[in-house]
Design a protein around this motif. Sequence first.
Motif, PDB file in Angstrom:
ATOM      1  N   ALA A 160       0.735  -1.242   0.004  1.00  0.00           N
ATOM      2  CA  ALA A 160      -0.057   0.096  -0.070  1.00  0.00           C
ATOM      3  C   ALA A 160       0.956   1.286  -0.208  1.00  0.00           C
ATOM      4  O   ALA A 160       0.640   2.116  -0.638  1.00  0.00           O
ATOM      5  N   LEU A 161       1.755   1.367   0.846  1.00  0.00           N
ATOM      6  CA  LEU A 161       3.000   2.334   0.785  1.00  0.00           C
ATOM      7  C   LEU A 161       3.500   2.743  -0.210  1.00  0.00           C
ATOM      8  O   LEU A 161       3.544   3.768  -0.819  1.00  0.00           O
ATOM      9  N   SER A 162       4.098   1.499  -0.926  1.00  0.00           N
ATOM     10  CA  SER A 162       4.708   1.719  -2.349  1.00  0.00           C
ATOM     11  C   SER A 162       3.778   2.062  -3.610  1.00  0.00           C
ATOM     12  O   SER A 162       4.250   2.827  -4.412  1.00  0.00           O
ATOM     13  N   PHE A 163       2.506   1.690  -3.336  1.00  0.00           N
ATOM     14  CA  PHE A 163       1.498   1.963  -4.270  1.00  0.00           C
ATOM     15  C   PHE A 163       1.404   3.590  -4.389  1.00  0.00           C
ATOM     16  O   PHE A 163       0.992   4.144  -5.197  1.00  0.00           O
ATOM     17  N   LEU A 164       1.392   4.082  -3.067  1.00  0.00           N
ATOM     18  CA  LEU A 164       1.308   5.468  -2.853  1.00  0.00           C
ATOM     19  C   LEU A 164       2.201   6.303  -2.985  1.00  0.00           C
ATOM     20  O   LEU A 164       2.517   7.535  -3.209  1.00  0.00           O
ATOM     21  N   GLY A 165       3.501   5.689  -3.304  1.00  0.00           N
ATOM     22  CA  GLY A 165       4.594   6.360  -3.473  1.00  0.00           C
ATOM     23  C   GLY A 165       5.533   6.717  -2.037  1.00  0.00           C
ATOM     24  O   GLY A 165       6.428   7.671  -2.158  1.00  0.00           O
ATOM     25  N   LEU A 166       5.152   6.039  -1.325  1.00  0.00           N
ATOM     26  CA  LEU A 166       5.725   6.136  -0.028  1.00  0.00           C
ATOM     27  C   LEU A 166       6.541   5.324   0.613  1.00  0.00           C
ATOM     28  O   LEU A 166       7.106   5.228   1.893  1.00  0.00           O
ATOM     29  N   GLY A 167       6.696   4.184  -0.311  1.00  0.00           N
ATOM     30  CA  GLY A 167       7.423   3.075   0.419  1.00  0.00           C
ATOM     31  C   GLY A 167       8.867   3.094  -0.531  1.00  0.00           C
ATOM     32  O   GLY A 167       9.498   4.135  -0.568  1.00  0.00           O
ATOM     33  N   VAL A 168       9.217   1.715  -1.008  1.00  0.00           N
ATOM     34  CA  VAL A 168      10.560   1.745  -1.737  1.00  0.00           C
ATOM     35  C   VAL A 168      10.534   2.717  -3.079  1.00  0.00           C
ATOM     36  O   VAL A 168       9.394   2.427  -3.754  1.00  0.00           O
ATOM     37  N   GLN A 169      11.322   3.425  -3.124  1.00  0.00           N
ATOM     38  CA  GLN A 169      11.631   4.347  -4.081  1.00  0.00           C
ATOM     39  C   GLN A 169      11.999   3.538  -5.482  1.00  0.00           C
ATOM     40  O   GLN A 169      12.931   2.734  -5.532  1.00  0.00           O
ATOM     41  N   PRO A 170      11.540   4.199  -6.801  1.00  0.00           N
ATOM     42  CA  PRO A 170      12.079   3.573  -8.037  1.00  0.00           C
ATOM     43  C   PRO A 170      13.639   3.953  -8.055  1.00  0.00           C
ATOM     44  O   PRO A 170      14.034   4.878  -7.420  1.00  0.00           O
ATOM     45  N   PRO A 171      14.386   2.991  -8.714  1.00  0.00           N
ATOM     46  CA  PRO A 171      13.937   1.878  -9.555  1.00  0.00           C
ATOM     47  C   PRO A 171      13.786   0.585  -8.908  1.00  0.00           C
ATOM     48  O   PRO A 171      13.646  -0.206  -9.543  1.00  0.00           O
ATOM     49  N   THR A 172      14.098   0.531  -7.420  1.00  0.00           N
ATOM     50  CA  THR A 172      14.001  -0.669  -6.756  1.00  0.00           C
ATOM     51  C   THR A 172      12.588  -1.481  -6.896  1.00  0.00           C
ATOM     52  O   THR A 172      11.477  -0.718  -6.917  1.00  0.00           O
ATOM     53  N   PRO A 173      12.511  -2.596  -7.648  1.00  0.00           N
ATOM     54  CA  PRO A 173      11.157  -3.114  -7.738  1.00  0.00           C
ATOM     55  C   PRO A 173      10.275  -3.644  -6.610  1.00  0.00           C
ATOM     56  O   PRO A 173      10.956  -3.996  -5.591  1.00  0.00           O
ATOM     57  N   SER A 174       9.078  -3.193  -6.508  1.00  0.00           N
ATOM     58  CA  SER A 174       8.267  -3.473  -5.424  1.00  0.00           C
ATOM     59  C   SER A 174       6.844  -3.837  -6.013  1.00  0.00           C
ATOM     60  O   SER A 174       6.373  -3.449  -6.977  1.00  0.00           O
ATOM     61  N   TRP A 175       6.141  -4.853  -5.549  1.00  0.00           N
ATOM     62  CA  TRP A 175       4.924  -5.441  -5.880  1.00  0.00           C
ATOM     63  C   TRP A 175       3.941  -4.106  -5.913  1.00  0.00           C
ATOM     64  O   TRP A 175       3.130  -3.932  -6.841  1.00  0.00           O
ATOM     65  N   GLY A 176       3.987  -3.307  -4.946  1.00  0.00           N
ATOM     66  CA  GLY A 176       2.839  -2.073  -4.968  1.00  0.00           C
ATOM     67  C   GLY A 176       3.216  -1.122  -5.870  1.00  0.00           C
ATOM     68  O   GLY A 176       2.333  -0.439  -6.493  1.00  0.00           O
ATOM     69  N   ALA A 177       4.612  -1.003  -6.133  1.00  0.00           N
ATOM     70  CA  ALA A 177       4.853   0.101  -7.066  1.00  0.00           C
ATOM     71  C   ALA A 177       4.673  -0.507  -8.634  1.00  0.00           C
ATOM     72  O   ALA A 177       4.197   0.321  -9.454  1.00  0.00           O
ATOM     73  N   MET A 178       4.780  -1.712  -8.619  1.00  0.00           N
ATOM     74  CA  MET A 178       4.517  -2.387 -10.217  1.00  0.00           C
ATOM     75  C   MET A 178       2.839  -2.160 -10.319  1.00  0.00           C
ATOM     76  O   MET A 178       2.415  -1.934 -11.437  1.00  0.00           O
ATOM     77  N   ILE A 179       2.237  -2.360  -9.402  1.00  0.00           N
ATOM     78  CA  ILE A 179       0.614  -2.018  -9.421  1.00  0.00           C
ATOM     79  C   ILE A 179       0.142  -0.748  -9.771  1.00  0.00           C
ATOM     80  O   ILE A 179      -0.475  -0.249 -10.710  1.00  0.00           O
ATOM     81  N   ALA A 180       1.148   0.410  -9.166  1.00  0.00           N
ATOM     82  CA  ALA A 180       0.816   1.786  -9.480  1.00  0.00           C
ATOM     83  C   ALA A 180       1.145   2.072 -10.873  1.00  0.00           C
ATOM     84  O   ALA A 180       0.512   2.814 -11.350  1.00  0.00           O
ATOM     85  N   ASP A 181       2.387   1.421 -11.271  1.00  0.00           N
ATOM     86  CA  ASP A 181       2.823   1.769 -12.739  1.00  0.00           C
ATOM     87  C   ASP A 181       1.686   1.108 -13.724  1.00  0.00           C
ATOM     88  O   ASP A 181       1.821   1.772 -14.781  1.00  0.00           O
ATOM     89  N   GLY A 182       0.922   0.360 -13.325  1.00  0.00           N
ATOM     90  CA  GLY A 182       0.059  -0.180 -14.251  1.00  0.00           C
ATOM     91  C   GLY A 182      -1.464  -0.054 -14.112  1.00  0.00           C
ATOM     92  O   GLY A 182      -2.439  -0.753 -14.499  1.00  0.00           O
ATOM     93  N   ARG A 183      -1.735   1.160 -13.231  1.00  0.00           N
ATOM     94  CA  ARG A 183      -3.031   1.275 -12.702  1.00  0.00           C
ATOM     95  C   ARG A 183      -3.834   2.241 -13.783  1.00  0.00           C
ATOM     96  O   ARG A 183      -4.976   2.455 -13.700  1.00  0.00           O
ATOM     97  N   ASP A 184      -3.274   2.745 -15.088  1.00  0.00           N
ATOM     98  CA  ASP A 184      -3.747   3.609 -16.168  1.00  0.00           C
ATOM     99  C   ASP A 184      -4.987   2.503 -16.517  1.00  0.00           C
ATOM    100  O   ASP A 184      -4.712   1.479 -17.022  1.00  0.00           O
ATOM    101  N   LEU A 185      -6.198   3.171 -16.767  1.00  0.00           N
ATOM    102  CA  LEU A 185      -7.191   2.280 -17.102  1.00  0.00           C
ATOM    103  C   LEU A 185      -7.069   1.774 -18.567  1.00  0.00           C
ATOM    104  O   LEU A 185      -7.214   0.495 -18.887  1.00  0.00           O
ATOM    105  N   SER A 186      -6.418   2.672 -19.477  1.00  0.00           N
ATOM    106  CA  SER A 186      -6.106   1.990 -20.919  1.00  0.00           C
ATOM    107  C   SER A 186      -5.130   1.005 -20.844  1.00  0.00           C
ATOM    108  O   SER A 186      -5.207  -0.060 -21.662  1.00  0.00           O
ATOM    109  N   GLN A 187      -4.125   1.024 -19.981  1.00  0.00           N
ATOM    110  CA  GLN A 187      -2.975  -0.207 -20.009  1.00  0.00           C
ATOM    111  C   GLN A 187      -3.754  -1.098 -19.022  1.00  0.00           C
ATOM    112  O   GLN A 187      -3.034  -2.339 -19.504  1.00  0.00           O
ATOM    113  N   LEU A 188      -4.600  -1.065 -18.414  1.00  0.00           N
ATOM    114  CA  LEU A 188      -5.101  -2.261 -17.793  1.00  0.00           C
ATOM    115  C   LEU A 188      -5.956  -3.097 -18.619  1.00  0.00           C
ATOM    116  O   LEU A 188      -6.056  -4.335 -18.456  1.00  0.00           O
ATOM    117  N   ARG A 189      -6.610  -2.368 -19.617  1.00  0.00           N
ATOM    118  CA  ARG A 189      -7.271  -3.219 -20.949  1.00  0.00           C
ATOM    119  C   ARG A 189      -6.332  -3.505 -21.914  1.00  0.00           C
ATOM    120  O   ARG A 189      -6.265  -4.687 -22.174  1.00  0.00           O
TER     121      ARG A 189
END
Length: 324
Positions: free
Chosen positions: A226-255
């Motif tokens: 949750a923190l990484s999704f909001l940008g308050l956790g592990v910072q890029p470019p370190t891979p994190s599952w929450g940050a990966m979900i945040a990177d793909g949250r755009d609706l067109s990208q989800l489709r």
Amino acid sequence: MSAPPRSAAPPAAPGARVRAALLADGRARAGLTAVLLLALAAAAAPLIARYDPTAIDLGGQLARPSAAHWLGTDVQGRDVWARLVYGARVSLAVGVISQAVALALGVALGLVAGYYGRRTDDAVMRLADVTLAFPTLLLLIAMAAAFTPSLGTVVVTVGVVGWAGMARLVRGQVLVVRQAEYVQAERALGAGDVRIMARHVLPNVIAPVVIAATLGVAGAIMAEAALSFLGLGVQPPTPSWGAMIADGRDLSQLRSAPWTSLAPGLAIGLAVLGFNLLGDALRDALDPRAAAVRGVAERRRGLARLLRRADAPTEAGPLRAGRR
């Protein structure tokens, strides 16, 4: 001549009993399998990743899963599989280390509060009440935003926020154990408080602490995501599952490229499910009385269902006779 009476078999040791109960429990096997798979993937990440998780390839953006990229690529052309297995390192590290912090604080404060009571108990429990009064996610966001976002900040934040529940659990167990006769006898013999707490009180509260810590790892993994999704956790470019979900949250990208968010989401679900199943199995193995109570309740429900099925034809009989 009568055969000599057989001696009763010695009772199984507690460790052997717990081990046998875990091996016989399907939840323990499933949970342990999931946790071990994630741990092995995290440990062997440099060997199985196949690509650098931070390498950007703008020419291969949002490539579909294929033999070259098992789980496809993200919006920056980075291999999703590589980022997934390296992200397992971050999630497991945060889950385990943050729970170690919560254990250290919660067990120490709960032990002292329950053993000494009075003003010490009041002070520790009021502090725990204040901590628990805030929504957990809101408190995590506030603490993480107050410091520079990093892996260390996430570990300390999640651990500090989780101490209150652990302290209340330990305190409740200590309040029962400290009244036991063997504790009173040890105190009458002149043993010091530290010796009594370390040798007699603490070993008797370990079982619920282990269960709570196992279940807490799942919560810590969710908090880190949750923190990484909001940008308050592990910072890029370190891979994190929450940050990966945040990177793909755009609706067109989800489709068009759902794998960019689906893969880390499934990984989080697998990790949380594995630790929860393992924690539930540990609870039943370490507390057989609770398991027996649940077993009696399940048998009663099963018997009630059988009785309802047996009564159904009897109730339907007069209706058929009336129709004839």
